[in-house]
Motif scaffolding. Structure first.
Motif, mmCIF file in Angstrom:
data_model
loop_
_atom_site.group_PDB
_atom_site.id
_atom_site.type_symbol
_atom_site.label_atom_id
_atom_site.label_comp_id
_atom_site.label_asym_id
_atom_site.label_seq_id
_atom_site.Cartn_x
_atom_site.Cartn_y
_atom_site.Cartn_z
ATOM 1 N N HIS A 107 34.735 46.396 26.828
ATOM 2 C CA HIS A 107 35.518 46.861 28.280
ATOM 3 C C HIS A 107 37.043 46.974 27.830
ATOM 4 C CE1 HIS A 107 35.487 47.491 32.427
ATOM 5 N NE2 HIS A 107 36.676 46.719 32.626
ATOM 6 N N VAL A 108 37.569 47.980 28.563
ATOM 7 C CA VAL A 108 39.119 48.291 28.326
ATOM 8 C C VAL A 108 39.792 46.906 28.487
ATOM 9 C CG1 VAL A 108 39.497 48.770 30.670
ATOM 10 C CG2 VAL A 108 40.918 49.955 28.886
ATOM 11 N N ASP A 109 40.776 46.850 27.297
ATOM 12 C CA ASP A 109 41.953 45.798 27.705
ATOM 13 C C ASP A 109 41.064 44.389 27.064
ATOM 14 O OD1 ASP A 109 44.018 47.100 28.053
ATOM 15 O OD2 ASP A 109 43.890 46.616 30.208
ATOM 16 N N HIS A 110 39.836 44.473 26.569
ATOM 17 C CA HIS A 110 39.274 43.184 25.837
ATOM 18 C C HIS A 110 39.712 42.914 24.776
ATOM 19 C CE1 HIS A 110 35.933 42.332 29.395
ATOM 20 N NE2 HIS A 110 37.177 42.376 29.824
ATOM 21 N N GLY A 111 40.197 43.855 23.979
ATOM 22 C CA GLY A 111 40.912 43.686 22.847
ATOM 23 C C GLY A 111 40.221 44.373 21.677
ATOM 24 N N LYS A 112 39.809 45.645 21.760
ATOM 25 C CA LYS A 112 39.053 46.324 20.578
ATOM 26 C C LYS A 112 40.099 46.837 19.514
ATOM 27 C CE LYS A 112 37.306 49.324 23.580
ATOM 28 N NZ LYS A 112 37.605 48.854 24.870
ATOM 29 N N THR A 113 41.194 47.292 19.976
ATOM 30 C CA THR A 113 42.243 47.911 19.124
ATOM 31 C C THR A 113 42.919 46.877 18.524
ATOM 32 O OG1 THR A 113 42.399 49.511 20.884
ATOM 33 C CG2 THR A 113 44.143 49.510 19.057
ATOM 34 N N SER A 114 43.169 45.791 19.308
ATOM 35 C CA SER A 114 43.660 44.547 18.478
ATOM 36 C C SER A 114 42.904 43.822 17.619
ATOM 37 C CB SER A 114 44.000 43.421 19.781
ATOM 38 O OG SER A 114 44.815 44.027 20.788
ATOM 39 N N ASN A 206 36.658 37.285 22.562
ATOM 40 C CA ASN A 206 37.938 37.405 22.226
ATOM 41 C C ASN A 206 38.844 36.664 23.314
ATOM 42 O OD1 ASN A 206 40.286 38.323 20.819
ATOM 43 N ND2 ASN A 206 40.479 40.108 21.888
ATOM 44 N N LYS A 207 40.042 36.526 22.985
ATOM 45 C CA LYS A 207 41.307 36.099 23.755
ATOM 46 C C LYS A 207 40.930 34.263 24.104
ATOM 47 C CE LYS A 207 42.087 40.573 25.759
ATOM 48 N NZ LYS A 207 43.031 41.055 27.116
ATOM 49 N N ASP A 209 42.601 32.135 23.012
ATOM 50 C CA ASP A 209 43.645 31.475 22.952
ATOM 51 C C ASP A 209 44.200 31.175 24.396
ATOM 52 O OD1 ASP A 209 46.120 33.766 23.221
ATOM 53 O OD2 ASP A 209 43.866 34.461 22.371
ATOM 54 N N LYS A 210 43.763 32.107 25.303
ATOM 55 C CA LYS A 210 44.241 32.274 26.611
ATOM 56 C C LYS A 210 43.922 30.876 27.415
ATOM 57 C CE LYS A 210 45.387 35.896 28.605
ATOM 58 N NZ LYS A 210 44.968 37.520 29.150
ATOM 59 N N SER A 242 40.351 35.049 18.437
ATOM 60 C CA SER A 242 41.789 35.547 18.946
ATOM 61 C C SER A 242 42.295 36.733 18.226
ATOM 62 C CB SER A 242 42.651 34.352 19.250
ATOM 63 O OG SER A 242 43.895 34.679 19.546
ATOM 64 N N ALA A 243 42.278 37.788 18.633
ATOM 65 C CA ALA A 243 42.700 39.198 17.826
ATOM 66 C C ALA A 243 44.400 38.869 17.650
ATOM 67 C CB ALA A 243 42.517 40.399 18.500
ATOM 68 N N LYS A 244 44.821 38.344 18.844
ATOM 69 C CA LYS A 244 46.253 38.228 19.129
ATOM 70 C C LYS A 244 46.914 37.145 17.858
ATOM 71 C CE LYS A 244 49.948 38.156 22.520
ATOM 72 N NZ LYS A 244 50.104 37.874 23.996
HETATM 73 P P1 GDP Z 1 41.240 47.562 23.948
HETATM 74 O O1 GDP Z 1 41.735 48.116 25.151
HETATM 75 O O2 GDP Z 1 40.082 46.961 24.157
HETATM 76 O O3 GDP Z 1 41.581 48.351 22.852
HETATM 77 O O4 GDP Z 1 42.385 46.254 24.131
HETATM 78 P P2 GDP Z 1 43.548 45.965 23.409
HETATM 79 O O5 GDP Z 1 43.367 45.813 21.961
HETATM 80 O O6 GDP Z 1 44.520 47.226 23.787
HETATM 81 O O7 GDP Z 1 44.273 44.963 23.926
HETATM 82 C C1 GDP Z 1 44.507 44.729 25.364
HETATM 83 C C2 GDP Z 1 45.526 43.595 25.641
HETATM 84 O O8 GDP Z 1 45.090 42.291 25.624
HETATM 85 C C3 GDP Z 1 46.933 43.829 24.903
HETATM 86 O O9 GDP Z 1 48.016 43.574 25.745
HETATM 87 C C4 GDP Z 1 46.649 43.020 23.753
HETATM 88 O O10 GDP Z 1 47.680 42.402 23.292
HETATM 89 C C5 GDP Z 1 45.984 41.705 24.494
HETATM 90 N N1 GDP Z 1 45.084 40.910 23.629
HETATM 91 C C6 GDP Z 1 44.130 41.549 22.746
HETATM 92 N N2 GDP Z 1 43.546 40.336 21.980
HETATM 93 C C7 GDP Z 1 44.004 39.329 22.593
HETATM 94 C C8 GDP Z 1 43.922 38.001 22.354
HETATM 95 O O11 GDP Z 1 43.192 37.344 21.601
HETATM 96 N N3 GDP Z 1 44.526 37.209 23.031
HETATM 97 C C9 GDP Z 1 45.594 37.246 23.926
HETATM 98 N N4 GDP Z 1 46.207 36.121 24.487
HETATM 99 N N5 GDP Z 1 45.619 38.559 24.207
HETATM 100 C C10 GDP Z 1 45.072 39.701 23.588
#
Ligand code: GDP
Length: 592
Positions: A107-114, A206-207, A209-210, A242-244
């Protein structure tokens, strides 16, 4: 199967209809329960034990597994990509393990790019001098001395585009699900894509750490979607990351290698060179720059390549880091220069012997593309019946989009009722929201129809639907939608033809009439004779003629029909052997 108190023995898989019978509930009720759990199934579909257990649990039953066998797989749609067919056709003795090719969906913003960035940078930290600057749509990392290839295109779009062209390039889908957000619409969509493309799927949770991350909730949601986590005894690998904070990346890579090992990912490095175009762009000074993923054989600088309707002698090959290389084996992504035109992402490429051969292939393809666009096989409600008749479609695949969940539920209920007939309705995907490009892609790849209820189709989606010949139907009233589908389904059902005798007559005399040849002078003894109807002529017990009743006259007048008690002259098309005493039976053929 037997039940004991509120304990219920269930097999590893069970058809919804049987499950409903077992617990004495209405199948529609059951389907609704499944839907609220995120499982879309029709009455004739099978659910696995885990899913069945959750549902019967809601009715107060405790499910016990009857056998230990697991259900192998569910509905499979989509064609096997050409390169896979090629590899399947190679001599086993020449096949060698190749790096798995991974695509990351979610899903969008779930962290694919990260996550893609995190994986890439771990590799840089692990000692790649100079870092990686080039983005060519794919990269490789090394883990335990083995390579893993990642497709680094804007995930979803590329994946669906590739699959829509029957050239899906990935071996494993890594589904990213944010631990704080859980399963969302595009998560489900991604699962549908992976299933349809028959690509194994694992989950990067993912995430984690939150502070509000809730991994158990996500696992529960996944389990409800038949992706039972391995730690719960299922077969879906779920790896917290945690991609971050770049945590869990190593575990993820190791997990990928495990999934790869159990999937026999091989190719023949010395076989025919074939692969998929990942992306292509036009550079003002360098010409066409394309990223190719080699899937079988070994690509070399100087090779003559045909990619879609582009071809050329490869002038230079570079790896994903921009380093010139001479050769690229299976699963290697490379950037190439030298193609005459722009191939499309998802096009298959292959190496040929000469430029002449390349030109021939390209001109054949251009011609074929022209004819194809003229005769493109559409799947629409209107022509579905014909497709079923021609054996090209076995049922109706649907993708449903509705404005709110509240409309989706009754729509699914109605459709599932319709799907109880001979020809199955398969709902591949049902979600709230407008009809997007991705919905159309999935429809094109799975020969499905997109149904929108109180929603619109996005501009991109509409355009693509036109190009791909996908039927989008928009409705505002449920019964209009069910009415249309019902009609199509009725059309789809082969009409059962039955004979109905409408009358009988006795031949009194046979005489010649110059215009008709021989004519039978008859008396209608029963019912009526009709012009244009079918007749059988009997002499005693023998049938001596069967055909059309082509002329019917009463007192020198042509008539359409003639009733019991009247006399008439009857002529048969090219049949003259008529005698007094013959019996005539007149019948019609109609739908039952
Ligand atoms: P995409 O739309 O799936 O490609 O998602 P992005 O990689 O752009 O990530 C969306 C948002 O989630 C960004 O603000 C990232 O910094 C944040 N994010 C991605 N991975 C993590 C993670 O492991 N932990 C946290 N806290 N934030 C993350």
């Amino acid at each position: 199967m037997s039940s004991n108190g509120n304990k219920l023995e269930l097999p590893a898989s069970i058809v919804i209809r049987d499950l409903a019978l077992k617990i004495e509930k209405s199948p529609i009720d059951l389907i609704k329960k499944l839907m609220t759990n995120g499982v879309m199934a029709t009455i004739n579909q099978t659910v696995d034990f885990d899913t069945a257990a959750i549902v019967v649990g809601e009715y107060g039953f405790e499910a016990i597994l009857e056998t230990v066998e697991e259900e192998a797989g569910k509905v499979e749609v989509g064609e096997v990509p050409l390169w896979r067919q090629m590899i399947a056709g190679e001599n086993n003795a020449f096949l060698k393990t190749r790096p798995p090719v991974i695509t990351i969906l979610g899903h969008v913003d779930h962290g694919k790019t990260s996550l893609l960035d995190a994986i890439r940078s771990t590799e840089v930290a692990a000692g790649e001098a100079g870092g990686i600057t080039q983005h060519i749509g794919a990269y490789q990392v090394e883990k335990k001395g083995r390579l893993i290839t990642f497709l680094d295109t804007p995930g979803h779009a590329a994946f669906t585009q590739m699959r829509a062209r029957g050239a899906q390039g990935a071996d494993i889908v890594v589904l990213v699900v944010a631990a704080d957000d859980g399963v969302m619409p595009q998560t489900r969509e991604a699962i549908a894509h992976a299933k349809a493309a028959r690509v194994p799927l694992m989950v990067a949770l993912n995430k984690v750490d939150k502070a509000n991350a809730n991994p158990d909730r996500v696992k529960q949601q996944l389990a409800e979607l038949e992706l039972v986590p391995d730690e719960w005894g299922g077969s879906t690998m779920v790896i917290p990351v945690s991609a971050k904070q770049k945590q869990g990346i190593d575990d993820l890579l190791e997990g990928i290698l495990l999934v790869a090992d159990s999937n026999d990912i091989k190719a023949n490095p010395n076989g025919k060179v074939i692969g998929t175009v990942i992306e292509a762009e036009l550079d003002k000074s360098k010409g066409v720059l394309a990223t190719l993923l080699v899937q079988n054989g070994t690509l070399e600088a100087g090779d003559i390549v045909v990619a879609g309707t582009a071809y050329g002698k490869l002038r230079a090959i570079t790896d994903y880091k921009g380093k010139p290389i001479k050769k690229a084996g299976p699963s290697t992504p490379v950037a190439v220069m030298g193609l005459s035109g722009m191939p499309s992402a998802g096009d298959i490429f292959e190496v040929v012997d000469s430029e002449k051969e390349a030109r021939n292939i390209v001109s054949e393809r251009t011609e074929a593309a022209k004819t194809l666009s003229q005769t493109k096989k559409k799947v629409s409600l209107e022509d579905l019946f014909a497709n079923v008749q021609a054996g090209e479609a076995k049922g109706l695949n649907l993708i449903i989009k509705a404005d709110v969940q509240g409309s989706l539920d009754p729509i699914m209920g109605e459709l599932n009722k319709l799907g109880e007939g001979e020809i199955g309705l398969h709902i591949l995907h049902a979600e709230t929201g407008n009809i997007s490009n991705n919905d159309v892609m999935l429809a094109a790849a799975s020969k499905a129809i997109v149904i929108g209820f109180n929603v619109q189709a996005d501009v991109d989606g509409r355009r693509l639907a036109e190009k791909e010949g996908v039927d989008i139907r928009l409705y505002e009233i449920i019964y209009r939608m069910t009415e249309d589908i019902e009609k199509a389904l009725k059309g789809m059902l082969a009409p059962k033809l039955v004979e109905k005798v409408v009358g009988r007559a006795q031949v009194l005399a046979a005489f010649s009439a110059s215009k008709f040849g021989k004519v039978a002078g008859c008396k209608v003894t029963d019912g009526e004779l009709r012009r244009g109807a079918r007749v059988r002529l009997f002499r005693g017990a023998d049938m001596i003629y069967e055909g059309d009743l082509s002329s019917l006259r009463h007192e020198k007048e042509d008539v359409k029909e003639i009733r019991q008690g009247y006399e008439c002259g009857v002529g048969f098309k090219s049949f003259n052997d008529i005698e007094a005493g013959d019996q005539l039976v007149c019948y019609i053929v109609e739908n039952s």
